[in-house]
Write a protein that holds these residues in place. Structure first.
Motif, mmCIF file in Angstrom:
data_model
loop_
_atom_site.group_PDB
_atom_site.id
_atom_site.type_symbol
_atom_site.label_atom_id
_atom_site.label_comp_id
_atom_site.label_asym_id
_atom_site.label_seq_id
_atom_site.Cartn_x
_atom_site.Cartn_y
_atom_site.Cartn_z
ATOM 1 N N THR A 146 30.157 33.983 36.032
ATOM 2 C CA THR A 146 29.868 35.423 36.125
ATOM 3 C C THR A 146 30.862 36.053 37.099
ATOM 4 O O THR A 146 31.402 35.382 37.971
ATOM 5 N N GLY A 147 31.081 37.354 36.935
ATOM 6 C CA GLY A 147 32.090 38.008 37.781
ATOM 7 C C GLY A 147 33.476 37.492 37.466
ATOM 8 O O GLY A 147 34.351 37.407 38.328
ATOM 9 N N ASN A 166 38.098 38.532 41.896
ATOM 10 C CA ASN A 166 39.149 37.748 42.571
ATOM 11 C C ASN A 166 38.870 36.253 42.557
ATOM 12 O O ASN A 166 39.766 35.454 42.309
ATOM 13 N N GLY A 197 36.890 34.680 40.486
ATOM 14 C CA GLY A 197 36.992 34.259 39.081
ATOM 15 C C GLY A 197 38.429 33.952 38.705
ATOM 16 O O GLY A 197 38.732 32.920 38.084
ATOM 17 N N ILE A 240 30.205 42.869 33.910
ATOM 18 C CA ILE A 240 29.554 44.153 33.646
ATOM 19 C C ILE A 240 30.512 44.987 32.784
ATOM 20 O O ILE A 240 31.734 44.748 32.815
ATOM 21 N N GLY A 282 29.705 36.708 40.360
ATOM 22 C CA GLY A 282 29.609 38.172 40.398
ATOM 23 C C GLY A 282 28.412 38.624 41.198
ATOM 24 O O GLY A 282 27.321 38.057 41.097
ATOM 25 N N GLN A 288 19.693 37.095 35.813
ATOM 26 C CA GLN A 288 20.486 35.905 35.458
ATOM 27 C C GLN A 288 19.635 34.640 35.542
ATOM 28 O O GLN A 288 19.780 33.730 34.705
ATOM 29 N N VAL A 336 27.593 31.727 44.175
ATOM 30 C CA VAL A 336 28.664 32.039 45.130
ATOM 31 C C VAL A 336 28.488 33.465 45.660
ATOM 32 O O VAL A 336 28.734 33.753 46.824
ATOM 33 N N GLY A 337 28.049 34.384 44.791
ATOM 34 C CA GLY A 337 27.919 35.800 45.163
ATOM 35 C C GLY A 337 26.946 35.983 46.322
ATOM 36 O O GLY A 337 25.871 35.390 46.350
ATOM 37 N N ASN A 338 27.341 36.811 47.270
ATOM 38 C CA ASN A 338 26.541 36.990 48.490
ATOM 39 C C ASN A 338 25.444 38.036 48.354
ATOM 40 O O ASN A 338 25.588 38.962 47.572
ATOM 41 N N ALA A 383 24.553 34.556 49.297
ATOM 42 C CA ALA A 383 24.475 33.464 48.330
ATOM 43 C C ALA A 383 23.164 32.671 48.427
ATOM 44 O O ALA A 383 22.548 32.359 47.395
ATOM 45 N N MET A 418 26.573 28.182 47.568
ATOM 46 C CA MET A 418 27.804 27.542 48.038
ATOM 47 C C MET A 418 27.941 27.623 49.555
ATOM 48 O O MET A 418 28.035 28.699 50.123
ATOM 49 N N LEU A 466 32.553 26.135 51.242
ATOM 50 C CA LEU A 466 33.670 26.815 51.908
ATOM 51 C C LEU A 466 33.510 26.718 53.420
ATOM 52 O O LEU A 466 34.482 26.470 54.137
ATOM 53 N N SER A 513 38.739 36.119 50.945
ATOM 54 C CA SER A 513 39.240 34.748 50.766
ATOM 55 C C SER A 513 38.874 34.238 49.381
ATOM 56 O O SER A 513 37.872 33.565 49.221
HETATM 57 P P1 NAX Z 1 35.197 40.833 43.366
HETATM 58 O O1 NAX Z 1 34.614 42.154 43.752
HETATM 59 O O2 NAX Z 1 36.665 40.682 43.252
HETATM 60 O O3 NAX Z 1 34.569 40.390 41.952
HETATM 61 C C1 NAX Z 1 33.212 40.440 41.672
HETATM 62 C C2 NAX Z 1 33.077 40.600 40.175
HETATM 63 O O4 NAX Z 1 31.702 40.492 39.864
HETATM 64 C C3 NAX Z 1 33.565 41.943 39.651
HETATM 65 O O5 NAX Z 1 34.514 41.740 38.608
HETATM 66 C C4 NAX Z 1 32.282 42.615 39.155
HETATM 67 O O6 NAX Z 1 32.523 43.430 38.015
HETATM 68 C C5 NAX Z 1 31.435 41.398 38.805
HETATM 69 N N1 NAX Z 1 29.988 41.650 38.734
HETATM 70 C C6 NAX Z 1 29.240 42.473 39.497
HETATM 71 N N2 NAX Z 1 27.973 42.473 39.071
HETATM 72 C C7 NAX Z 1 27.911 41.614 38.028
HETATM 73 C C8 NAX Z 1 26.866 41.207 37.153
HETATM 74 N N3 NAX Z 1 25.617 41.688 37.262
HETATM 75 N N4 NAX Z 1 27.158 40.312 36.182
HETATM 76 C C9 NAX Z 1 28.417 39.832 36.028
HETATM 77 N N5 NAX Z 1 29.448 40.215 36.817
HETATM 78 C C10 NAX Z 1 29.195 41.076 37.808
HETATM 79 O O7 NAX Z 1 34.567 39.783 44.383
HETATM 80 P P2 NAX Z 1 35.038 38.285 44.693
HETATM 81 O O8 NAX Z 1 36.059 38.303 45.773
HETATM 82 O O9 NAX Z 1 35.354 37.604 43.421
HETATM 83 O O10 NAX Z 1 33.709 37.707 45.351
HETATM 84 C C11 NAX Z 1 32.559 37.491 44.562
HETATM 85 C C12 NAX Z 1 31.357 37.201 45.453
HETATM 86 O O11 NAX Z 1 31.573 36.013 46.204
HETATM 87 C C13 NAX Z 1 31.053 38.284 46.491
HETATM 88 O O12 NAX Z 1 29.654 38.513 46.500
HETATM 89 C C14 NAX Z 1 31.496 37.643 47.783
HETATM 90 O O13 NAX Z 1 30.817 38.197 48.892
HETATM 91 C C15 NAX Z 1 31.128 36.223 47.541
HETATM 92 N N6 NAX Z 1 31.727 35.202 48.398
HETATM 93 C C16 NAX Z 1 30.980 34.115 48.707
HETATM 94 C C17 NAX Z 1 31.466 33.072 49.461
HETATM 95 C C18 NAX Z 1 30.623 31.871 49.773
HETATM 96 O O14 NAX Z 1 31.102 31.004 50.531
HETATM 97 N N7 NAX Z 1 29.393 31.736 49.261
HETATM 98 C C19 NAX Z 1 32.838 33.136 50.032
HETATM 99 C C20 NAX Z 1 33.735 34.064 49.310
HETATM 100 C C21 NAX Z 1 33.094 35.362 48.888
HETATM 101 O O15 NAX Z 1 33.047 36.223 49.984
#
Ligand code: NAX
Length: 330
Positions: free
Chosen positions: A11-12, A16, A18, A44, A89, A113, A130-132, A134, A156, A159, A239
């Motif tokens: 997802t997502g 970045n 992804g 999305i 995402g 999800q 992974v998404g925060n 998390a 996750m 990291l 990152s």
């Molecule tokens: P980005 O903003 O570059 O990408 C997120 C993507 O998710 C976007 O393309 C957006 O359209 C998509 N998205 C949003 N809602 C969605 C949904 N309901 N279904 C499917 N896709 C959806 O963020 P990115 O740098 O890729 O980071 C993604 C997530 O990882 C963030 O929440 C970030 O905070 C989190 N992280 C978690 C880490 C960890 O160690 N657990 C470290 C890295 C990162 O900060």
């Protein structure tokens, strides 16, 4: 684990992380070189064109293991038959949004999800959030998937683990591969607890090898816990490559096992180990064999570590309670 073809949902996928992850997955970094891969990319609607662009590049990589790529905005399509789900995402924090709003916005995403995984994924699906935030997002997805085993839902913290390895390796002038028995307890937030009390470098206790307790108990912990912000300040972007790499490490070990007698850090719903309240998705040391993780039990905590773990536990309970206060199971 062996399977000739594995379906992986990301997802997502247009984001970045992804972009940092998909090409390595297609090249075999996740499951090894004997397993074919089908990718299901969930986005999305506004990001579907960008995800289509990524899918075009995946085709152009001509990866021998990559058999199929589907981009979709529909969770039931994305998770249909998924063996592995990487939930990357998430809703980012925007101006004026407080933490409770952020938790609630993400709670909606991870409830939808989790439900789709419950209803459509393959038996034995492995889910990494992974998404925060998390850890709490993983707890929400798990609560929305009552027909699946709770320990299928991880958050996750690899990291954080890798960042701690990196700092120790730099300080000691060794390769990260020489460091063993590290753990990062608790939440993937600034309250996380990197614990070197059992860790060794080249077989020697870390405290002995580094010989600087003030650095280990102060600067080291601060750098690891705040590394994400430090990287944003340096790059002007978060990152993504190291996060993608850590997600691949986590699932790689889940699928293929942790090497030798070594362990790493995972966050999954507590089953009461170390007295952590049941259900909190809590970073703990663990080993993987045959697709199953076992928490490393019986480690002793110093008074310092015990105090920090109480704080990270309270942090996670606070997140859980904020979500529950909005009527969302977590
Ligand atoms: P980005 O903003 O570059 O990408 C997120 C993507 O998710 C976007 O393309 C957006 O359209 C998509 N998205 C949003 N809602 C969605 C949904 N309901 N279904 C499917 N896709 C959806 O963020 P990115 O740098 O890729 O980071 C993604 C997530 O990882 C963030 O929440 C970030 O905070 C989190 N992280 C978690 C880490 C960890 O160690 N657990 C470290 C890295 C990162 O900060």
């Amino acid at each position: 684990m062996t399977a000739s073809r594995v379906r992986i949902t990301v997802t997502g996928a247009a984001g970045n992380i992804g972009y940092g992850m998909l090409f390595r997955i297609a090249a075999g970094a996740l499951l090894g070189h004997g397993t074919e891969i089908e990718l299901r990319l969930l986005e999305i609607p506004p990001a579907i064109p960008a995800a289509n662009g990524t899918a075009m590049e995946l085709v152009d990589g001509a990866y021998p293991l990559l058999r199929d790529v589907v981009v979709t905005g529909a969770p039931h399509v994305a998770f249909d038959g998924a063996d592995i789900a990487l939930l990357v995402g998430a809703m980012p924090r925007t101006a004026g949004m407080d933490r409770a709003d952020l938790l609630a916005a993400n709670a909606d995403i991870f409830t939808v999800q989790g439900r789709a995984i419950n209803d459509h994924a393959a038996d034995g699906v492995k889910v990494l959030v992974v998404g925060n935030p998390a850890n709490t997002n993983a707890a929400i997805a798990r609560a929305a998937a009552p027909d699946r085993p709770g320990d299928a839902f991880h958050a996750m913290m690899r990291l954080d683990h890798n960042r701690a390895l990196g700092q120790l390796a730099l300080r000691a002038g060794v390769s990260a591969g020489e460091i063993e028995r590290l753990a990062v307890w608790g939440n993937h937030s600034s309250t996380q607890v990197p614990d070197i009390d059992h860790a060794t470098i080249g077989g020697l206790p870390v405290r002995e090898r580094i010989g600087d307790d003030a650095w280990l108990d102060g600067e080291f912990t601060r750098v690891v816990a705040n590394r994400g912000a430090e990287i944003i300040a340096a790059r002007g972007a978060s990152s993504a490559a190291s996060a993608a790499s850590a997600a691949i490490d986590h699932v790689h070990d889940w699928w293929l096992g942790t090497p030798g007698d070594g362990w790493t850090t995972i966050a999954r719903p507590s089953q009461g180990e170390y007295g952590v309240p049941e259900g909190l998705v809590f970073g703990m040391p663990a080993r993987a064999r045959d697709g199953e993780w076992r928490i490393v039990e019986g480690l002793e905590w110093s008074d310092r570590v015990r105090g920090l773990i109480a704080a990270t536990t309270a942090d996670l309970e606070h997140e859980r309670d904020a979500v529950r206060a909005r009527g969302i199971p977590a």
